[in-house]
Design an enzyme around this catalytic site. Sequence first.
Site, PDB file in Angstrom:
ATOM      1  N   LYS A  92      20.482 -17.343  47.208  1.00  0.00           N
ATOM      2  CA  LYS A  92      19.379 -17.030  46.290  1.00  0.00           C
ATOM      3  C   LYS A  92      19.428 -16.375  45.102  1.00  0.00           C
ATOM      4  O   LYS A  92      18.766 -16.804  44.017  1.00  0.00           O
ATOM      5  CB  LYS A  92      18.542 -16.236  47.314  1.00  0.00           C
ATOM      6  CG  LYS A  92      18.066 -16.996  48.747  1.00  0.00           C
ATOM      7  CD  LYS A  92      17.242 -18.223  48.248  1.00  0.00           C
ATOM      8  CE  LYS A  92      16.826 -18.992  49.404  1.00  0.00           C
ATOM      9  NZ  LYS A  92      16.196 -20.033  49.126  1.00  0.00           N
ATOM     10  N   TYR A 105      23.377 -15.813  52.414  1.00  0.00           N
ATOM     11  CA  TYR A 105      22.280 -16.317  51.910  1.00  0.00           C
ATOM     12  C   TYR A 105      21.928 -15.569  50.694  1.00  0.00           C
ATOM     13  O   TYR A 105      21.194 -16.262  49.788  1.00  0.00           O
ATOM     14  CB  TYR A 105      21.396 -16.011  53.048  1.00  0.00           C
ATOM     15  CG  TYR A 105      19.868 -16.370  52.891  1.00  0.00           C
ATOM     16  CD1 TYR A 105      19.357 -17.582  52.916  1.00  0.00           C
ATOM     17  CD2 TYR A 105      18.756 -15.529  52.564  1.00  0.00           C
ATOM     18  CE1 TYR A 105      18.088 -18.292  52.867  1.00  0.00           C
ATOM     19  CE2 TYR A 105      17.236 -16.021  52.420  1.00  0.00           C
ATOM     20  CZ  TYR A 105      17.110 -17.408  52.631  1.00  0.00           C
ATOM     21  OH  TYR A 105      15.842 -17.734  52.388  1.00  0.00           O
TER      22      TYR A 105
END
Length: 199
Positions: A100, A96
């Site tokens: 990002k 994740y």
Amino acid sequence: MAIKADMGDERSITAMVDQVADIFGRIDVVVNNAAINLRGSIYDFNPEHWDKMMAVNLRGPALLCQKVAPHWIKQQSGRVINIVSRCWVAGGPPAYVACKAGLVGLTRSMARELAPHNVTVNAIAPGLLPSAFTLEGRNPQDFDHMAEGAINVTPLKRLTRPEDVANTTSFLASTDSAFITAEVIHVCGGSQLAPFGTR
């Protein structure tokens, strides 16, 4: 108007852009907010989960902007707002965070490429915000513990609220932000200054 689309599928993205353009005749603002988080540590992450997250969280926003770019070139105007996370500077679940952080890099690259067409590209990095997304896969006690830790490292001593992100998005979509591009605005009460918890 709501349109169902799969951000991991290029054909779905193309169909969505074509439908919006046909109905409204132009596309002014893209907010890349869709994301998935199939959590795992560096010790046990699933490569299939990694690839799926990259497809939705990073490749999807790039493809969406690629498909909309001809409209921006024709209009000579546009806005891109990428929703990232404060974890891009502080760490967290590896896949994740990689998505990002990659989206921050994409923000800066697209800001340079799209600037000649009067298109600004910025990112918003929220702190922990209670939602179905952040609660999924966590029991209430674990989330409460994580929330307490987040508040403890936040100088303004509260969690992020939906309206905090919405208000910043509205600003970046407006003419008031016309000379701002390639920025990451942390909407997290100052918690970008602290390490990210691993729970």
